[in-house]
Design a protein around this motif. Structure first.
Motif, PDB file in Angstrom:
ATOM      1  N   GLU A  74       0.867  -1.083  -0.159  1.00 48.35           N
ATOM      2  CA  GLU A  74      -0.062   0.023   0.086  1.00 48.35           C
ATOM      3  C   GLU A  74       0.831   1.384   0.135  1.00 48.35           C
ATOM      4  O   GLU A  74       0.127   2.358  -0.154  1.00 48.35           O
ATOM      5  CB  GLU A  74      -0.971  -0.140   1.393  1.00 48.35           C
ATOM      6  N   LEU A  75       2.214   1.221   0.278  1.00 50.35           N
ATOM      7  CA  LEU A  75       3.071   2.179   0.395  1.00 50.35           C
ATOM      8  C   LEU A  75       3.136   2.659  -1.125  1.00 50.35           C
ATOM      9  O   LEU A  75       3.294   2.236  -2.061  1.00 50.35           O
ATOM     10  CB  LEU A  75       4.507   2.066   0.783  1.00 50.35           C
ATOM     11  N   SER A  76       2.935   4.250  -1.248  1.00 52.05           N
ATOM     12  CA  SER A  76       3.215   4.995  -2.476  1.00 52.05           C
ATOM     13  C   SER A  76       4.130   6.002  -2.451  1.00 52.05           C
ATOM     14  O   SER A  76       4.170   6.879  -1.364  1.00 52.05           O
ATOM     15  CB  SER A  76       1.804   5.578  -2.782  1.00 52.05           C
ATOM     16  N   PRO A  77       5.253   5.646  -3.136  1.00 51.94           N
ATOM     17  CA  PRO A  77       6.252   6.895  -3.187  1.00 51.94           C
ATOM     18  C   PRO A  77       5.744   8.346  -3.494  1.00 51.94           C
ATOM     19  O   PRO A  77       6.586   9.342  -3.137  1.00 51.94           O
ATOM     20  CB  PRO A  77       7.268   6.129  -3.976  1.00 51.94           C
ATOM     21  N   ASP A  78       4.953   8.204  -4.351  1.00 48.56           N
ATOM     22  CA  ASP A  78       4.174   9.632  -4.600  1.00 48.56           C
ATOM     23  C   ASP A  78       3.621  10.222  -3.446  1.00 48.56           C
ATOM     24  O   ASP A  78       3.911  11.341  -3.319  1.00 48.56           O
ATOM     25  CB  ASP A  78       3.537   9.372  -6.071  1.00 48.56           C
ATOM     26  N   ALA A  79       2.965   9.403  -2.890  1.00 49.77           N
ATOM     27  CA  ALA A  79       2.201   9.908  -1.717  1.00 49.77           C
ATOM     28  C   ALA A  79       3.114  10.451  -0.534  1.00 49.77           C
ATOM     29  O   ALA A  79       2.859  11.437   0.055  1.00 49.77           O
ATOM     30  CB  ALA A  79       1.111   8.997  -1.046  1.00 49.77           C
ATOM     31  N   LEU A  80       4.045   9.478  -0.369  1.00 48.57           N
ATOM     32  CA  LEU A  80       5.232   9.839   0.599  1.00 48.57           C
ATOM     33  C   LEU A  80       6.035  11.048   0.269  1.00 48.57           C
ATOM     34  O   LEU A  80       6.328  11.934   1.155  1.00 48.57           O
ATOM     35  CB  LEU A  80       5.972   8.749   0.989  1.00 48.57           C
ATOM     36  N   ARG A  81       6.512  11.264  -0.935  1.00 50.13           N
ATOM     37  CA  ARG A  81       7.063  12.509  -1.720  1.00 50.13           C
ATOM     38  C   ARG A  81       6.171  13.660  -1.418  1.00 50.13           C
ATOM     39  O   ARG A  81       6.771  14.747  -1.033  1.00 50.13           O
ATOM     40  CB  ARG A  81       7.544  12.320  -3.194  1.00 50.13           C
ATOM     41  N   LEU A  82       4.711  13.694  -1.697  1.00 54.30           N
ATOM     42  CA  LEU A  82       4.029  14.783  -1.462  1.00 54.30           C
ATOM     43  C   LEU A  82       3.764  15.302  -0.159  1.00 54.30           C
ATOM     44  O   LEU A  82       4.008  16.392   0.086  1.00 54.30           O
ATOM     45  CB  LEU A  82       2.672  14.671  -2.094  1.00 54.30           C
ATOM     46  N   ASP A  83       3.733  14.122   0.870  1.00 54.41           N
ATOM     47  CA  ASP A  83       3.588  14.457   2.251  1.00 54.41           C
ATOM     48  C   ASP A  83       4.908  15.046   2.708  1.00 54.41           C
ATOM     49  O   ASP A  83       4.835  15.950   3.539  1.00 54.41           O
ATOM     50  CB  ASP A  83       3.461  13.161   3.047  1.00 54.41           C
ATOM     51  N   ALA A  84       6.269  14.577   2.140  1.00 57.76           N
ATOM     52  CA  ALA A  84       7.443  15.061   2.634  1.00 57.76           C
ATOM     53  C   ALA A  84       7.555  16.791   2.213  1.00 57.76           C
ATOM     54  O   ALA A  84       8.039  17.473   2.933  1.00 57.76           O
ATOM     55  CB  ALA A  84       8.604  14.443   1.882  1.00 57.76           C
ATOM     56  N   GLU A  85       6.750  17.095   0.923  1.00 57.53           N
ATOM     57  CA  GLU A  85       7.023  18.469   0.320  1.00 57.53           C
ATOM     58  C   GLU A  85       6.232  19.275   1.545  1.00 57.53           C
ATOM     59  O   GLU A  85       6.283  20.476   1.844  1.00 57.53           O
ATOM     60  CB  GLU A  85       6.322  18.725  -0.964  1.00 57.53           C
ATOM     61  N   TRP A  86       4.875  18.666   1.721  1.00 59.40           N
ATOM     62  CA  TRP A  86       3.818  19.156   2.653  1.00 59.40           C
ATOM     63  C   TRP A  86       4.579  19.523   3.963  1.00 59.40           C
ATOM     64  O   TRP A  86       4.559  20.584   4.723  1.00 59.40           O
ATOM     65  CB  TRP A  86       2.530  18.599   2.842  1.00 59.40           C
ATOM     66  N   LEU A  87       5.423  18.537   4.577  1.00 55.37           N
ATOM     67  CA  LEU A  87       5.866  18.556   5.919  1.00 55.37           C
ATOM     68  C   LEU A  87       6.859  19.759   5.805  1.00 55.37           C
ATOM     69  O   LEU A  87       7.015  20.429   6.817  1.00 55.37           O
ATOM     70  CB  LEU A  87       6.531  17.279   6.240  1.00 55.37           C
ATOM     71  N   LYS A  88       7.835  19.846   4.784  1.00 57.16           N
ATOM     72  CA  LYS A  88       8.719  20.847   4.615  1.00 57.16           C
ATOM     73  C   LYS A  88       8.190  22.225   4.647  1.00 57.16           C
ATOM     74  O   LYS A  88       8.577  23.035   5.507  1.00 57.16           O
ATOM     75  CB  LYS A  88       9.497  20.804   3.391  1.00 57.16           C
ATOM     76  N   ALA A  89       7.040  22.371   3.929  1.00 59.89           N
ATOM     77  CA  ALA A  89       6.292  23.534   3.775  1.00 59.89           C
ATOM     78  C   ALA A  89       5.736  24.181   5.291  1.00 59.89           C
ATOM     79  O   ALA A  89       5.657  25.189   5.798  1.00 59.89           O
ATOM     80  CB  ALA A  89       5.312  23.610   3.001  1.00 59.89           C
ATOM     81  N   ALA A  90       5.211  22.980   6.025  1.00 61.94           N
ATOM     82  CA  ALA A  90       4.707  23.443   7.246  1.00 61.94           C
ATOM     83  C   ALA A  90       5.743  23.570   8.316  1.00 61.94           C
ATOM     84  O   ALA A  90       5.516  24.631   8.997  1.00 61.94           O
ATOM     85  CB  ALA A  90       3.778  22.195   7.743  1.00 61.94           C
ATOM     86  N   LEU A  91       6.775  23.096   8.263  1.00 56.53           N
ATOM     87  CA  LEU A  91       7.760  23.172   9.086  1.00 56.53           C
ATOM     88  C   LEU A  91       8.684  24.378   8.855  1.00 56.53           C
ATOM     89  O   LEU A  91       8.880  25.187   9.868  1.00 56.53           O
ATOM     90  CB  LEU A  91       8.848  22.170   9.100  1.00 56.53           C
ATOM     91  N   ASP A  92       8.746  25.005   7.500  1.00 54.22           N
ATOM     92  CA  ASP A  92       9.145  26.352   7.269  1.00 54.22           C
ATOM     93  C   ASP A  92       8.337  27.390   7.814  1.00 54.22           C
ATOM     94  O   ASP A  92       8.774  28.346   8.407  1.00 54.22           O
ATOM     95  CB  ASP A  92       9.340  26.180   5.781  1.00 54.22           C
ATOM     96  N   ALA A  93       6.812  27.286   7.761  1.00 55.04           N
ATOM     97  CA  ALA A  93       6.339  28.118   8.368  1.00 55.04           C
ATOM     98  C   ALA A  93       6.072  28.185   9.700  1.00 55.04           C
ATOM     99  O   ALA A  93       6.315  29.448  10.472  1.00 55.04           O
ATOM    100  CB  ALA A  93       4.605  27.690   7.842  1.00 55.04           C
ATOM    101  N   ARG A  94       6.273  27.126  10.514  1.00 48.15           N
ATOM    102  CA  ARG A  94       6.381  27.145  11.877  1.00 48.15           C
ATOM    103  C   ARG A  94       7.583  27.806  12.307  1.00 48.15           C
ATOM    104  O   ARG A  94       7.568  28.560  13.297  1.00 48.15           O
ATOM    105  CB  ARG A  94       6.430  25.666  12.498  1.00 48.15           C
ATOM    106  N   ALA A  95       8.887  27.518  11.815  1.00 49.56           N
ATOM    107  CA  ALA A  95       9.879  28.038  12.145  1.00 49.56           C
ATOM    108  C   ALA A  95       9.921  29.696  11.997  1.00 49.56           C
ATOM    109  O   ALA A  95      10.374  30.475  12.716  1.00 49.56           O
ATOM    110  CB  ALA A  95      11.177  27.677  11.243  1.00 49.56           C
ATOM    111  N   GLY A  96       9.099  30.060  10.578  1.00 50.71           N
ATOM    112  CA  GLY A  96       9.104  31.655  10.545  1.00 50.71           C
ATOM    113  C   GLY A  96       8.323  32.197  11.541  1.00 50.71           C
ATOM    114  O   GLY A  96       8.536  33.369  12.041  1.00 50.71           O
ATOM    115  N   TYR A  97       7.106  31.582  11.964  1.00 49.97           N
ATOM    116  CA  TYR A  97       6.133  32.063  12.996  1.00 49.97           C
ATOM    117  C   TYR A  97       6.908  32.171  14.417  1.00 49.97           C
ATOM    118  O   TYR A  97       6.778  33.299  14.999  1.00 49.97           O
ATOM    119  CB  TYR A  97       4.720  31.429  13.057  1.00 49.97           C
TER     120      TYR A  97
END
Length: 147
Positions: A74-97
């Motif tokens: 059931e693992l999808s590299p595309d889904a995990l890659r997208l989650d990694a991008e979302w996680l990076k964006a959310a972590l960047d926002a958190r660090a900025g705030y």
């Protein structure tokens, strides 16, 4: 859920700096004499709480997808890659705030009674013009030369 009710990683610091619980700070900020620093701090806190919730959602989704009992098919590299991008964006926002909150709190004046300008009791200084009339200017003063 309102961002007012979401916990954030700066709540303890805000309570320490403003000497009130976060719920009380939200009540204080609507008063007419609320400080601009408190208003900005709570705005940033709300943005931070939302960013931290998004980090937690993506993290939980990745943990769920990679859990021990899950079928590896059931693992999808595309889904995990997208989650990694979302996680990076959310972590960047958190660090900025977090950085913005830190900058704001460092720029605030120290807590305690506000210093007021000191007024000294000095009598007003008045000057009087001399009573003697100045001598008239010579008639040639300022006159143009005749050619």
């Amino acid at each position: 859920m309102s961002t007012r009710r979401r916990p954030s990683s700066v709540d303890a610091r805000l309570q320490q700096v403003f000497d009130a619980a976060v719920d009380d700070l939200y009540e204080m900020v609507v008063l007419p004499d609320a400080s601009p620093a408190l208003t900005r701090a709570l705005e940033l806190r709300s943005f931070l709480a939302l960013a931290e919730e998004q980090v937690a959602r993506v993290r939980d989704r990745v943990h769920d997808a990679t859990a021990v009992g899950r079928d590896m098919g059931e693992l999808s590299p595309d889904a995990l890659r997208l989650d990694a991008e979302w996680l990076k964006a959310a972590l960047d926002a958190r660090a900025g705030y977090r950085a913005a909150v830190d900058t704001l709190l460092r720029a605030m004046p120290p807590a305690g009674p506000r210093a007021r300008p000191v007024r000294t009791a000095q009598p007003p200084v008045t000057t009087a013009l001399p009573t003697a009339v100045a001598a008239p200017a010579p008639q040639s003063a300022g006159a143009a030369r005749a050619r």
